[in-house]
Design a protein around this motif. Sequence first.
Motif, short mmCIF file in Angstrom:
data_model
loop_
_atom_site.label_atom_id
_atom_site.label_comp_id
_atom_site.label_asym_id
_atom_site.label_seq_id
_atom_site.Cartn_x
_atom_site.Cartn_y
_atom_site.Cartn_z
N PRO C 709 43.10 32.59 38.48
CA PRO C 709 43.30 31.60 37.42
C PRO C 709 44.79 31.54 37.06
CG PRO C 709 42.25 33.58 36.55
CD PRO C 709 42.32 33.75 38.03
N TYR C 710 45.38 30.37 37.24
CA TYR C 710 46.84 30.19 37.06
C TYR C 710 47.63 31.10 38.00
CZ TYR C 710 44.74 28.26 32.92
OH TYR C 710 43.92 27.56 32.08
N GLY C 711 46.96 31.63 39.02
CA GLY C 711 47.63 32.52 39.96
C GLY C 711 47.51 34.00 39.61
N ALA C 712 46.71 34.31 38.58
CA ALA C 712 46.67 35.68 38.06
C ALA C 712 45.87 36.62 38.95
CB ALA C 712 46.08 35.69 36.66
N LYS C 713 46.29 37.88 38.96
CA LYS C 713 45.53 38.95 39.60
C LYS C 713 45.34 40.08 38.59
CE LYS C 713 48.22 39.37 43.40
NZ LYS C 713 48.59 39.70 44.79
N GLU C 714 44.73 41.16 39.05
CA GLU C 714 44.36 42.23 38.12
C GLU C 714 45.54 43.12 37.74
OE1 GLU C 714 43.61 45.90 38.27
OE2 GLU C 714 45.10 46.00 39.86
N VAL C 715 45.37 43.86 36.64
CA VAL C 715 46.38 44.84 36.25
C VAL C 715 45.75 46.07 35.61
CG1 VAL C 715 46.78 43.79 33.97
CG2 VAL C 715 48.59 45.16 35.03
N GLY C 716 44.44 46.03 35.37
CA GLY C 716 43.80 47.13 34.63
C GLY C 716 43.76 48.45 35.37
#
Lengths: 355, 184, 790
Positions: C709-716
């Motif tokens: 979404p909007y180019g986002a990936k994970e960071v958690g």
Amino acid sequence: MLRLPPFSFLRARDVAEAAGLLAEHGDQAMLVAGGTDLVPKMKRGQLTPTLLVGVGHLAELGHVSASDRGVEIGAGVTLARVAADARLGAAYPGYVQAAASVSSPALRNAGTIGGNLCVDTRCNYYDMSFEWRQALGFCMKKDGDVCRVAPASTYCRAIASSDTAPVAIALGATVVLVGPGGQRRELAAADLYQDDGRCYLTKQPGEVVESLRLPPPGGWRSAYVKVRRRHAIDFPLGGAAVALATTGPIIEACRIVLTAVGPRPLDVSAAAEPLVGRPLAEVLGGDVGLLAEVAAAAVKPAKPLDNADLHYVWRKQMTRRAVEQAIRQAARQPAPHGAPAATFGADAAGGAKRG
Amino acid sequence: MSGAGEKQVVRLTVNGEDHELLVRPHATVLELLREDLRLTGTKHGCELGECGACTVLVDGQAQLSCLLLPGQVDGACLTTIEGLADGPVLHPLQRAFAALGGLQCGYCTPGMLLAAKALLDTNPTPSRQQIKEALAGNLCRCTGYAAIVDAVEAAALGAVEAAAQDAVEAAALGAVEAAARTPR
Amino acid sequence: MTAVDTPVVPWTGVVGRPLPRVEAAAKVTGAIAYADDLQLPGMLFCKLLRSPHPHARVVSVDTTAARAMRGVVAVLTGHDLPTKYGIMPTCEDEQALEHEKVRFVGDPVAAVAAVDEETALAACRAIQVEYQPLAAVESIEDALAPPDGEPLHDYAGPGNVHRLAALEFGDVEAGFARADHVREDVFFFEGNTHLPMEQHSATAQASDGQVTLWSSTQNPHYVHRALAKVLGLPMGSVRVVAAPLGGGFGGKCDPFSHEIAVCKLALVTGRPVKCTLTREEVFYTHRGRHPTLMWVRTGVDREGHILAMHFRSVLDGGAYGSYGPASMLYTGALQPTTYRIPAYRFEGARVFTSKAPCGPKRGHGTPQPRFALEVHLDKIAEELGIDPVTLRRRNYVEPFTRTVNWLRVTSCGLQQITDRVLDASGYARRRRRLGHGMGFAVSSYMCGAGLSIYWNTLPHSQCVVTAGRGGVTVFCGATDIGQGSDSMLATVAAEELGLQPGAIRLVTGDTGLTPVDLGSYSSRVTFMAGNAAREAAAKLRQLLVEAVAEAEGRSPEQVQVRDARIGSLGFEEAVALAEERFGTLATHGSYTPPAGIGGRYKGAGVGPSPAYSYSAAVVELDADPVTGEIDVHKVWLAHDIGRAINELAVRGQVEGGVCMGLGEALMEAQAYRHGLVKQPSMLDYKSLTFLEMPDVETILVETVDPEGPYGAKEVGQGPLLPVIPAVVSAVHDALGVWVDEVPVTPDKVLRALEARARGRDARYGPKSFPVVPYPPLVKVAPPDAAAPTL
């Protein structure tokens, strides 16, 4: 949520009444000032009094007063207050370092110097919940009859875990005890402890620690180095208190007391003998071997066991290092001078601490 | 002497309100706050004085409510997280934690805020090291602590609003304040 | 401090901004109600009686005395809840209360509901259980030996082996034969636990055969399924509400005994029932990091190009299945997502031991092999005399490629994060001196698993957005566990609708009110729920735009959506107009990972993800050659986030991940002694305080993933991974010794130094890898390197 078992709580009117209640109720009663050691241990069923006698509010335990004989600190004075007291810090740096190293700020706001002197011995077979200890089988310190860490041992090997006691001993402090009839006795801090983790204090059941008396600092430098994993919260895994007296540049006397290496604070001052008569400069830079030799001798009698965090061999190695560091720290300090009464004005008599 | 567990009367001021309570002597102040007074903002994390989540102010000092007995606080003034804001106006520390990411799951936050308030009340301009030392008994598993230090520092410097870079961020910060007034 | 690469696409809305969390006000005022803050009228309190034995037959459970106690309302034993369950369909081996046998100290055997917790506890202590103790299985070695008596479970095997896998992609032996240099290493990663600040708590209420559970769970949907099954109720009669979570990290992903017990007790008593675990019980509930023994053999050419790799793992699973089969496969899945490995063999095993069950913890199954792999590559680089960063760069995977094990890689910022973290840290220019070191490592992690935990055809995430006089509401099963998923949903909806996130109302994590989202695990929420929310909100936006365009006689393209205005109308006016035009405004969106992102072999379900995040870390530390103590000064962490939807939240996840990674690297351990958890308290289980936490410099690299979404990936989860090997590498840099066992405690460092002083191998770690009965290899042809990947 882990909860406390039922008990009654009485706020003592004075120390003599507290002592009287302790004498009257025997092992059913315990004192509570800060409660930082007692409350967790009661939640886990390690200590099971049915009467708690509150003494944290007593003004007579809340004083810090100075005279030519030294400084007297009421047992109810909090560790935070000691840690923040610049005058105490100048006169007894090791003692203040030790108080400031106990657990965390909130616990130092509650915990008292009397409580820290009397802090229960610790063992990771003992400092567990009732269910945990029941699952393993109880130990001789509570509800059982064997020592879990040293099954052949005839006495409890729980660990002396006070940060302030070793410094008090090294400084030659005394402890004032009040008995049930209000009678006082004073004994050397070193004599408050004995080598059994279960009955680690020599005070009688009806006695209350009223105050700690630190002798005049004149000439005694002091330092405390604590071994632990984290810089907060943790109990000592080892540690060394050092008091060092000099005449001019020459070391006149050196006392070394270890903590957390056995059931009582371990006075190993004999190991410091090679330092006596030597110039401070040798300790501070010149003779590395000398310090290493003293530290090695100091920890020789220490017999840590596998009942605390990390490997017991490492704990002993680190305690040796702590001895070296504490001697160096003490040697670097300016020599405390002047009579304590001059350092501590008449205003030093503190108010009561709220419990 | 009364029997073990028999209730006793305790008088307390909590967040400015006076209470006279009949309590079990063995119910800790944590239980008293959460269960008797229904002030559930005070959290429990370890039950043994090891994590700081239950920190409250007792006569201005940070104390762990899980270790405090009612008999020890008779007559005292307590401040809990519910008493930190001034009515509808958030305390600068609360605004700073919200604006600068000083919280994630939020469970350690009440204790953290009160420990920070105790610090700023005695030392209004602490260094970062002093902030860390004052909060060292409060564990957090989410933030990695850095944003909490930032938040306390910003609150001390009165620089929370400066953290908002533009109108959108200022609006979001305003929304925090508005939400605090009218919880959904 | 945070640095962000210049975004590729300019955004004028709320995406990308460092905005406060939408629930921040409720959290800073103490108003937010976590599970244990819920109080219902007439509520009873539940306590569980737990096994004192690591392994024993339950001969009898006598609850007579407990039932007779004043204040006790109900007592349950395993006979009341006989249905087995488990998060994975292939190992439904748990019972809420065990009535045949117990498998670890802490295994629940009975549950009491009483008027208060004290009474419930006293009643538990009054229950008489007769046990017949069986041989405990205390270690991987124990579990691999022929069982001393009966094994822990009567399924799986041989003995106490739970699950085995053996896969080969490409011709590994040929690769080794061509190699100029082959190296083998053995590593051990001790188990550790999540230690969320909040203890698990669950409250159930029942009426008319319907039951509602409020629980501190990350995965309400999976709990919903388990409850329906165990309680024998239709799913429509069970509602699970995920309360705001005081931290999860994977520890609140399984359905748990206490959740099932309170539901049953609520049904039996007709009163609400709450069970809140004590901190000690949280250590028994566990599901933490598997202790893992690993062996890795790699063949490289003279330049350090990897030609073949053989990786073996054996995981100590504890007493039950949990997510174990996935955990085990994850120890072999993601090595090829960072490095091109032309031929790869993975053999994995998970064994049962009589300890608290292990499961998913932040990084699920991948921190252990990542530690082993990165340290192993460092050793290879050292032997070849190649700079360890250079060696890695020569092997980095390229964007938009497919790995040897068939994983589709899309955006991949490995080179960029490496450049950035090296620049910032000055790693290449570091001065070598005794006691001071820097270490470097990289890693990757999934943006959600490509497959659900159980086979189904549901979209992985679904979202409904409504608009009306009451404002905009997003309904989504996603669960905020502190990571900020609510803020993410609000931001996505706000972005699409030209609003501020604070204007969006959220209904989340409620199986009765929200469409299914599979849960907050495997770093899937931003990617999957974010895409679902974006689709739903974009549809709503379209309706608003159409209505306004029609009313204004303009084309929809001419209607701007921003700053709470739709064209010339205020947002509320536009909603009123659209409602008049289209009727009720409710739109939906969903997300299902695309087909073909993984392979088709058995075991291929673990590893595929619609995208992978990448992290690179440099750790700078002092390691004391006399005491072995480690003092970490600073960590630089560059993360390929795809795109940061909220920079503040992303930075928080990075810093939190670094903190937990350092904890695992330096001190965290769930260890056992005589079958009991050795450190069941927050004093004895060591996690970092403020005073151990170093400065962290976060560097976000935005590669703008084509499907996020909007180019986002994970960071958690990703940023935790490289920290652990980077610490080990830095210790080696400082002292010249390898500590091949995590956590790197000072006593281990000293033992490595002592080994070197005695002329032995300058390391501390496992000496050998055991004989594991791996099955015959399943040979999988690797994808054709020439074939298009997307």
